[in-house]
Design an enzyme around this catalytic site. Structure first.
Site, PDB file in Angstrom:
ATOM      1  N   ASN A  81       0.820  -1.196   0.000  1.00  0.00           N
ATOM      2  CA  ASN A  81       0.000   0.000   0.000  1.00  0.00           C
ATOM      3  C   ASN A  81       0.869   1.267   0.000  1.00  0.00           C
ATOM      4  O   ASN A  81       0.994   1.934  -1.031  1.00  0.00           O
ATOM      5  CB  ASN A  81      -0.945  -0.018   1.211  1.00  0.00           C
ATOM      6  CG  ASN A  81      -2.012   1.042   1.106  1.00  0.00           C
ATOM      7  OD1 ASN A  81      -1.871   1.992   0.352  1.00  0.00           O
ATOM      8  ND2 ASN A  81      -3.072   0.872   1.859  1.00  0.00           N
ATOM      9  N   ASP A  82       1.493   1.558   1.121  1.00  0.00           N
ATOM     10  CA  ASP A  82       2.250   2.808   1.209  1.00  0.00           C
ATOM     11  C   ASP A  82       3.404   2.880   0.212  1.00  0.00           C
ATOM     12  O   ASP A  82       3.726   3.956  -0.279  1.00  0.00           O
ATOM     13  CB  ASP A  82       2.800   2.978   2.628  1.00  0.00           C
ATOM     14  CG  ASP A  82       1.671   3.189   3.629  1.00  0.00           C
ATOM     15  OD1 ASP A  82       0.593   3.630   3.206  1.00  0.00           O
ATOM     16  OD2 ASP A  82       1.879   2.889   4.818  1.00  0.00           O
ATOM     17  N   VAL A  83       4.022   1.741  -0.086  1.00  0.00           N
ATOM     18  CA  VAL A  83       5.186   1.772  -0.969  1.00  0.00           C
ATOM     19  C   VAL A  83       4.803   2.032  -2.425  1.00  0.00           C
ATOM     20  O   VAL A  83       5.675   2.200  -3.271  1.00  0.00           O
ATOM     21  CB  VAL A  83       6.016   0.475  -0.872  1.00  0.00           C
ATOM     22  CG1 VAL A  83       6.574   0.300   0.523  1.00  0.00           C
ATOM     23  CG2 VAL A  83       5.221  -0.734  -1.295  1.00  0.00           C
ATOM     24  N   SER A 137      -0.347   2.547   7.586  1.00  0.00           N
ATOM     25  CA  SER A 137      -0.064   3.902   8.030  1.00  0.00           C
ATOM     26  C   SER A 137      -1.357   4.674   8.214  1.00  0.00           C
ATOM     27  O   SER A 137      -1.360   5.776   8.719  1.00  0.00           O
ATOM     28  CB  SER A 137       0.812   4.619   7.007  1.00  0.00           C
ATOM     29  OG  SER A 137       0.045   4.920   5.867  1.00  0.00           O
TER      30      SER A 137
END
Lengths: 134, 462
Positions: free
Chosen positions: B388-390, B429
């Site tokens: 997700n965040d990456v 996050s």
């Protein structure tokens, strides 16, 4: 009795008296060079192998086992003295702590190297696609 | 004094050889083809050093040693054989705790036996060893608990936390200082030990699971440094060398992980990271477009180049083999399949590489973020599995985003993106990911493993 006393003196390991300044300076040289070498060697490890790297350095730092071994084996363990407490109990406490340290460090050495090898075995350049499918 | 005046030369030579073999072993890790052989050398060095030490003339009693060695070998072997690759982060955290507790106990035992005759320098090295050892022990145990799911992974934060941490930290340092000044003050020494354990807990509870790669690397570094400090206490060079190598390895990895998350090392060291940032604003909105399994299979089957971007979700779903099966089916149709791996994907450095290697993906197909990004604009389908965040384009486009500046795998540049996701929730996050709302993005909900298997089946039927 004096014989026993002598024996006890021998059992007492050499006290860690003030380290010779020369030895101390040499130790700092070792530290500085190891740090430099470590930086050079480890920054060349590709991200591909970072997990095995962590596992390997972990196993290697299990060399602290050599310190634990000496502590676990240097003093006589006496359960009665341990219970009685006071200064007399100290050698037995040290032995117990040494024992735990030997145990945990050995776990790290064995599992660290074992897992590193298990992981490294899996990294292969070319696996025949058909073969992998089976 | 006997052993200072007359060193045990055989033992010293053994240690020297072992040190060289350790460095050689680590150097061989620079390439996967040489790595295994190099580690055998390091193992031989370790065996020599341990056997040599058994002849140390301070050792008089062997009962506890043998018990410790046997028990440790049994437990260690069990770990080595049975720990699944998906659990590597937990196991590594636990081993940091084990290494650190060994160093701490050696330090405490040395203090108990020799505090009166120690030089101030030795005592300061010992204090450092015990402080680093204790805080790393509990810190790593908490990290291990969070990774294993025994402790809730969410950051624990409360009012006045920073102040409390500072108090504990200075209490620990203060006790240490007083012991330096007055070696007979054993009470202060034990206070330091207790505060060290407590500080380790406080250090890791405010950190969320997604930041674990940094924490793991840092704890690795601390564990190594505490071993090195043990070397100074015992006047033992091999301990200094091995501990320093371990400490620096952890330190380098911490820096790499920090760069990959665009955080400074001070930001990491002094808390405040891993917290959920709610002030990010409304973020992206819109509709997420769902795609059917059949449509996804068709897109994949007729693609020329597919890039798979894995994240921690791959590990939780144990989907590495399913990914490999899908890639096999695609490759049989002549589709080029590559894997793009972000440095902080997963819970520890290199986590994804190990999982995919386990599933027989040749390492030549695993690409680092910098290598894969230029290729994404010519990629037909990018498949995001549990990441997700990456892959959050906000890190690149939105300067107000909490993760602004973090380098990402730019999957949004691919012609089509298929995101495999368990549900509609946010990432670890807690950030909204605009990628999911883009025109070229298609969502495929469900358990990654099951979805991938069915996808492989569908591709075969196309």
């Amino acid at each position: 009795m004096s014989f026993l006393y002598l024996l006890a003196m021998q059992v007492q390991p050499a006290a860690r008296e003030a380290m010779d300044p020369k030895v101390l300076i040499a130790a700092f040289y070792v530290f500085a060079l190891a740090a430099f070498l470590g930086y050079q060697v480890i920054s060349r490890v590709p991200p591909l192998l970072h997990t095995p790297l962590m596992s390997a350095t972990n196993a290697i730092s299990g060399i602290s086992l050599v310190g634990s071994l000496v502590i676990a084996g240097a003093y006589e363990f006496d359960a009665h003295k341990l219970m009685a407490g006071g200064v007399d109990s100290h050698p037995s406490w040290a032995t117990l702590m040494g024992f735990i340290a030997v145990f945990t460090a050995t776990v790290n050495v064995v599992s660290g190297f074992g897992l590193t090898d298990r992981m490294l075995k899996m990294f292969r350049k070319d696996i025949k696609k058909k073969e992998a499918q089976k | 004094m006997e052993n200072l005046a007359q060193p045990n030369y055989i033992l010293e030579v053994t240690y020297l050889i072992a040190s060289i073999l350790f460095i050689w072993g680590l150097k061989s890790l620079s390439h996967p083809d040489t790595a295994r052989r190099g580690m055998f050398l390091a193992e031989a060095g370790m065996a020599a050093a341990i056997i040599g030490t058994l002849f140390h003339h301070d050792i008089q009693f062997f009962g506890w040693i043998i018990a410790g060695l046997i028990l440790g070998s049994l437990v260690g072997a069990a770990f080595a054989i049975w720990v699944p690759m998906t659990a590597m982060p937990q196991r590594t955290a636990l081993s940091h705790a084990f290494g650190a507790i060994a160093a701490a106990l050696v330090g405490i035992a040395e203090f108990v036996m020799h505090s009166g005759t120690m030089s101030t320098f030795t005592r300061s090295a010992l204090g450092l060893e015990v402080m680093l050892g204790t805080l790393t022990t509990t810190g790593s145990l908490i990290a291990c608990g969070k990774l294993q799911g025994v402790i809730r992974g969410a950051p624990v934060q409360f009012k006045g936390q920073q102040l409390l941490n500072l108090l504990i930290f200075f209490g620990m340092i203060g006790s240490f200082g007083y012991v330096l000044y007055n070696p007979a003050a054993t009470g202060f020494f034990y206070t330091m030990v207790v505060l060290g354990f407590l500080f380790g807990v406080m250090l890791v509870i405010p950190i969320g699971s997604a930041d674990m790669p940094v924490v793991m690397s840092l704890l690795n570094s601390y564990a190594g440094l505490s071993s090195a400090a043990t070397g100074f206490v015992l006047g033992n060079n091999i301990l200094i060398i091995a501990g320093t190598l371990d400490g620096f390895s952890g330190f380098i990895l911490s820096i790499l992980m920090c760069k990959a998350m665009n955080r400074s090392i001070t930001n990491v060291l002094f808390g405040g990271f891993g917290a959920v940032h709610h002030e990010a604003g409304p973020g992206a909105t819109g509709d997420m477009k769902e795609i059917s399994l059949e449509d996804a299979a068709v897109r994949l089957a007729y693609a020329n180049k597919v890039v798979i971007v894995p994240g921690y979700g791959l590990a939780t779903a144990q989907a590495q083999h399913a990914v490999r099966d899908l890639a096999n089916v695609l490759e049989d149709r002549g589709v080029t399949v590559k894997y793009g791996i972000h440095p902080v994907a997963g819970r520890m450095p290199g986590h994804m590489n190990v999982l995919l290697a386990e599933a027989n993906v040749p390492y030549g197909d695993l690409y680092e973020m910098e290598q894969i990004n230029p290729e994404l604009s010519t990629t037909d389908v990018a498949v995001v599995v549990g990441a997700n965040d990456v892959v959050n384009p906000d890190a690149r486009d939105n300067p107000n985003s909490p993760i602004a500046g973090m380098p990402i795998v730019e999957v949004d540049k691919a012609k089509t993106v298929i995101v495999l996701k368990r549900g509609q929730g946010r990432g670890f996050s807690g950030l909204e990911n605009p990628l999911f709302f883009k025109q070229n993005t298609n969502m495929l909900y469900g358990d990654a493993k099951a979805t991938l298997s069915r996808l492989a089946q569908e591709v075969k039927n196309v």
